[in-house]
Design a protein around this motif. Structure first.
Motif, PDB file in Angstrom:
ATOM      1  N   SER A 137      29.794   5.471 -22.493  1.00  0.00           N
ATOM      2  CA  SER A 137      30.569   4.699 -23.458  1.00  0.00           C
ATOM      3  C   SER A 137      30.011   3.289 -23.555  1.00  0.00           C
ATOM      4  O   SER A 137      29.328   2.808 -22.655  1.00  0.00           O
ATOM      5  CB  SER A 137      32.048   4.664 -23.070  1.00  0.00           C
ATOM      6  OG  SER A 137      32.225   3.968 -21.857  1.00  0.00           O
ATOM      7  N   ILE A 138      30.314   2.646 -24.679  1.00  0.00           N
ATOM      8  CA  ILE A 138      29.888   1.264 -24.904  1.00  0.00           C
ATOM      9  C   ILE A 138      31.037   0.503 -25.545  1.00  0.00           C
ATOM     10  O   ILE A 138      31.850   1.082 -26.279  1.00  0.00           O
ATOM     11  CB  ILE A 138      28.608   1.196 -25.767  1.00  0.00           C
ATOM     12  CG1 ILE A 138      28.009  -0.216 -25.722  1.00  0.00           C
ATOM     13  CG2 ILE A 138      28.876   1.659 -27.197  1.00  0.00           C
ATOM     14  CD1 ILE A 138      26.586  -0.301 -26.207  1.00  0.00           C
ATOM     15  N   HIS A 139      31.097  -0.790 -25.245  1.00  0.00           N
ATOM     16  CA  HIS A 139      32.127  -1.630 -25.858  1.00  0.00           C
ATOM     17  C   HIS A 139      31.840  -1.774 -27.345  1.00  0.00           C
ATOM     18  O   HIS A 139      30.730  -2.127 -27.749  1.00  0.00           O
ATOM     19  CB  HIS A 139      32.161  -3.013 -25.209  1.00  0.00           C
ATOM     20  CG  HIS A 139      33.091  -3.945 -25.915  1.00  0.00           C
ATOM     21  ND1 HIS A 139      34.458  -3.767 -25.918  1.00  0.00           N
ATOM     22  CD2 HIS A 139      32.852  -5.028 -26.679  1.00  0.00           C
ATOM     23  CE1 HIS A 139      35.014  -4.721 -26.632  1.00  0.00           C
ATOM     24  NE2 HIS A 139      34.056  -5.496 -27.105  1.00  0.00           N
ATOM     25  N   ALA A 140      32.840  -1.478 -28.159  1.00  0.00           N
ATOM     26  CA  ALA A 140      32.739  -1.643 -29.604  1.00  0.00           C
ATOM     27  C   ALA A 140      34.054  -2.218 -30.105  1.00  0.00           C
ATOM     28  O   ALA A 140      35.127  -1.886 -29.594  1.00  0.00           O
ATOM     29  CB  ALA A 140      32.456  -0.306 -30.277  1.00  0.00           C
ATOM     30  N   SER A 141      33.961  -3.080 -31.105  1.00  0.00           N
ATOM     31  CA  SER A 141      35.169  -3.644 -31.709  1.00  0.00           C
ATOM     32  C   SER A 141      35.137  -3.385 -33.211  1.00  0.00           C
ATOM     33  O   SER A 141      34.106  -3.028 -33.767  1.00  0.00           O
ATOM     34  CB  SER A 141      35.260  -5.145 -31.412  1.00  0.00           C
ATOM     35  OG  SER A 141      34.137  -5.819 -31.919  1.00  0.00           O
ATOM     36  N   ASP A 142      36.269  -3.587 -33.851  1.00  0.00           N
ATOM     37  CA  ASP A 142      36.406  -3.388 -35.305  1.00  0.00           C
ATOM     38  C   ASP A 142      35.853  -2.031 -35.740  1.00  0.00           C
ATOM     39  O   ASP A 142      35.068  -1.933 -36.682  1.00  0.00           O
ATOM     40  CB  ASP A 142      35.720  -4.515 -36.084  1.00  0.00           C
ATOM     41  CG  ASP A 142      36.343  -5.863 -35.812  1.00  0.00           C
ATOM     42  OD1 ASP A 142      37.546  -5.911 -35.523  1.00  0.00           O
ATOM     43  OD2 ASP A 142      35.618  -6.878 -35.892  1.00  0.00           O
TER      44      ASP A 142
ATOM     45  N   ARG B 296      12.963   7.823 -22.698  1.00  0.00           N
ATOM     46  CA  ARG B 296      13.834   7.902 -23.877  1.00  0.00           C
ATOM     47  C   ARG B 296      14.590   9.222 -23.828  1.00  0.00           C
ATOM     48  O   ARG B 296      14.004  10.280 -23.628  1.00  0.00           O
ATOM     49  CB  ARG B 296      12.983   7.817 -25.147  1.00  0.00           C
ATOM     50  CG  ARG B 296      13.784   7.849 -26.421  1.00  0.00           C
ATOM     51  CD  ARG B 296      12.823   7.819 -27.611  1.00  0.00           C
ATOM     52  NE  ARG B 296      13.510   8.127 -28.826  1.00  0.00           N
ATOM     53  CZ  ARG B 296      13.785   7.250 -29.780  1.00  0.00           C
ATOM     54  NH1 ARG B 296      13.397   6.006 -29.657  1.00  0.00           N
ATOM     55  NH2 ARG B 296      14.423   7.623 -30.866  1.00  0.00           N
ATOM     56  N   LYS B 297      15.919   9.131 -24.035  1.00  0.00           N
ATOM     57  CA  LYS B 297      16.761  10.323 -24.003  1.00  0.00           C
ATOM     58  C   LYS B 297      17.875  10.185 -25.032  1.00  0.00           C
ATOM     59  O   LYS B 297      18.484   9.120 -25.144  1.00  0.00           O
ATOM     60  CB  LYS B 297      17.369  10.507 -22.606  1.00  0.00           C
ATOM     61  CG  LYS B 297      18.202  11.764 -22.499  1.00  0.00           C
ATOM     62  CD  LYS B 297      18.668  12.018 -21.094  1.00  0.00           C
ATOM     63  CE  LYS B 297      19.433  13.344 -21.086  1.00  0.00           C
ATOM     64  NZ  LYS B 297      19.972  13.655 -19.796  1.00  0.00           N
ATOM     65  N   ASN B 298      18.133  11.257 -25.787  1.00  0.00           N
ATOM     66  CA  ASN B 298      19.249  11.265 -26.728  1.00  0.00           C
ATOM     67  C   ASN B 298      20.530  11.567 -25.969  1.00  0.00           C
ATOM     68  O   ASN B 298      20.577  12.521 -25.190  1.00  0.00           O
ATOM     69  CB  ASN B 298      19.031  12.315 -27.820  1.00  0.00           C
ATOM     70  CG  ASN B 298      17.897  11.930 -28.732  1.00  0.00           C
ATOM     71  OD1 ASN B 298      17.734  10.771 -29.084  1.00  0.00           O
ATOM     72  ND2 ASN B 298      17.082  12.893 -29.114  1.00  0.00           N
ATOM     73  N   ILE B 299      21.558  10.752 -26.215  1.00  0.00           N
ATOM     74  CA  ILE B 299      22.832  10.935 -25.521  1.00  0.00           C
ATOM     75  C   ILE B 299      23.995  10.855 -26.501  1.00  0.00           C
ATOM     76  O   ILE B 299      23.853  10.336 -27.602  1.00  0.00           O
ATOM     77  CB  ILE B 299      23.049   9.885 -24.399  1.00  0.00           C
ATOM     78  CG1 ILE B 299      23.233   8.477 -24.980  1.00  0.00           C
ATOM     79  CG2 ILE B 299      21.932   9.927 -23.374  1.00  0.00           C
ATOM     80  CD1 ILE B 299      23.823   7.484 -23.996  1.00  0.00           C
ATOM     81  N   GLU B 300      25.145  11.359 -26.067  1.00  0.00           N
ATOM     82  CA  GLU B 300      26.398  11.141 -26.771  1.00  0.00           C
ATOM     83  C   GLU B 300      27.003   9.870 -26.197  1.00  0.00           C
ATOM     84  O   GLU B 300      27.073   9.698 -24.975  1.00  0.00           O
ATOM     85  CB  GLU B 300      27.363  12.303 -26.554  1.00  0.00           C
ATOM     86  CG  GLU B 300      26.976  13.563 -27.277  1.00  0.00           C
ATOM     87  CD  GLU B 300      28.016  14.663 -27.094  1.00  0.00           C
ATOM     88  OE1 GLU B 300      28.873  14.585 -26.185  1.00  0.00           O
ATOM     89  OE2 GLU B 300      27.953  15.627 -27.876  1.00  0.00           O
ATOM     90  N   LEU B 301      27.431   8.989 -27.088  1.00  0.00           N
ATOM     91  CA  LEU B 301      27.959   7.693 -26.683  1.00  0.00           C
ATOM     92  C   LEU B 301      29.307   7.489 -27.347  1.00  0.00           C
ATOM     93  O   LEU B 301      29.407   7.523 -28.580  1.00  0.00           O
ATOM     94  CB  LEU B 301      26.973   6.604 -27.112  1.00  0.00           C
ATOM     95  CG  LEU B 301      27.168   5.185 -26.639  1.00  0.00           C
ATOM     96  CD1 LEU B 301      27.128   5.095 -25.117  1.00  0.00           C
ATOM     97  CD2 LEU B 301      26.103   4.285 -27.230  1.00  0.00           C
ATOM     98  N   THR B 302      30.369   7.314 -26.539  1.00  0.00           N
ATOM     99  CA  THR B 302      31.682   7.062 -27.115  1.00  0.00           C
ATOM    100  C   THR B 302      31.850   5.568 -27.345  1.00  0.00           C
ATOM    101  O   THR B 302      31.294   4.743 -26.614  1.00  0.00           O
ATOM    102  CB  THR B 302      32.826   7.584 -26.209  1.00  0.00           C
ATOM    103  OG1 THR B 302      32.860   6.831 -25.000  1.00  0.00           O
ATOM    104  CG2 THR B 302      32.655   9.061 -25.908  1.00  0.00           C
ATOM    105  N   LEU B 303      32.616   5.238 -28.372  1.00  0.00           N
ATOM    106  CA  LEU B 303      32.878   3.846 -28.734  1.00  0.00           C
ATOM    107  C   LEU B 303      34.309   3.507 -28.358  1.00  0.00           C
ATOM    108  O   LEU B 303      35.240   4.216 -28.737  1.00  0.00           O
ATOM    109  CB  LEU B 303      32.681   3.644 -30.241  1.00  0.00           C
ATOM    110  CG  LEU B 303      31.358   4.127 -30.819  1.00  0.00           C
ATOM    111  CD1 LEU B 303      31.359   3.972 -32.330  1.00  0.00           C
ATOM    112  CD2 LEU B 303      30.193   3.360 -30.197  1.00  0.00           C
ATOM    113  N   THR B 304      34.485   2.421 -27.609  1.00  0.00           N
ATOM    114  CA  THR B 304      35.823   2.027 -27.169  1.00  0.00           C
ATOM    115  C   THR B 304      35.857   0.539 -26.853  1.00  0.00           C
ATOM    116  O   THR B 304      34.819  -0.095 -26.676  1.00  0.00           O
ATOM    117  CB  THR B 304      36.256   2.845 -25.938  1.00  0.00           C
ATOM    118  OG1 THR B 304      37.640   2.605 -25.675  1.00  0.00           O
ATOM    119  CG2 THR B 304      35.416   2.530 -24.720  1.00  0.00           C
ATOM    120  N   ASP B 305      37.062   0.002 -26.775  1.00  0.00           N
ATOM    121  CA  ASP B 305      37.249  -1.402 -26.428  1.00  0.00           C
ATOM    122  C   ASP B 305      37.148  -1.546 -24.915  1.00  0.00           C
ATOM    123  O   ASP B 305      38.002  -1.070 -24.176  1.00  0.00           O
ATOM    124  CB  ASP B 305      38.617  -1.870 -26.919  1.00  0.00           C
ATOM    125  CG  ASP B 305      38.861  -3.345 -26.666  1.00  0.00           C
ATOM    126  OD1 ASP B 305      38.106  -3.975 -25.902  1.00  0.00           O
ATOM    127  OD2 ASP B 305      39.828  -3.881 -27.241  1.00  0.00           O
TER     128      ASP B 305
END
Length: 161
Positions: free
Chosen positions: A39-44, A103-112
């Protein structure tokens, strides 16, 4: 069937990760073997559609004080149970990362994640069978310098609040 004799690579519990298609270099990521997905920090975060294709628009931290507004193809949604037991439905994108020069393709969730210590978590699924984590060490791998970043749908820099 013969078994491949492949040596696992070692990473520390914190490492530098580059997200080439999001145009973000050397994010400090916590390697979290307790998490399945990354996961990565994402806003808006906003979902939109164009010609029957769903996109997610969000802001991510590019470096210390800069935000990057990104529009990226939405892969879907995942229900994630946090460490405190709360279930959250998160948007998911599929994007390449560079960790340990690979380099690797991954699934990344977006969350605060603004209240968390790390902007990004790398989970077990992204680690796969390629890496083992040494929890006693940080930053075993080197920062990626002069990585070729790929332009994406839309990017706008703004100041981090």
């Amino acid at each position: 069937m013969t078994k491949k004799n492949s040596q696992k690579r070692i990473v520390g519990w914190r490492e530098y990760v580059t997200l080439t298609e999001l145009n973000v270099e050397n994010v400090v990521a916590k390697i979290d073997t307790g998490a399945n997905l990354s996961s990565i920090h994402a806003s808006d975060i906003r979902i939109s559609s164009k010609e029957k294709i769903k996109y997610v628009t969000f802001k991510i931290k590019k470096n210390k004080n800069t935000l990057r507004k990104v529009t990226y193809k939405l892969h879907g949604f995942k229900k994630i149970k946090s460490s405190d037991g709360v279930v959250e439905k998160r948007p998911v994108i599929k994007t390449p990362i560079i960790l340990d020069g690979i380099r690797k393709n991954i699934e990344l969730t977006l969350t605060d994640r603004k209240t968390m210590d790390y902007t990004m978590l790398i989970g077990r699924k992204a680690l796969g069978r390629r890496w083992m984590v040494n929890p006693a060490i940080s930053f075993i791998t080197e920062k990626q310098e002069n990585t070729t970043l790929v332009p994406f749908v839309r990017a706008v820099n703004t100041q981090w609040p």
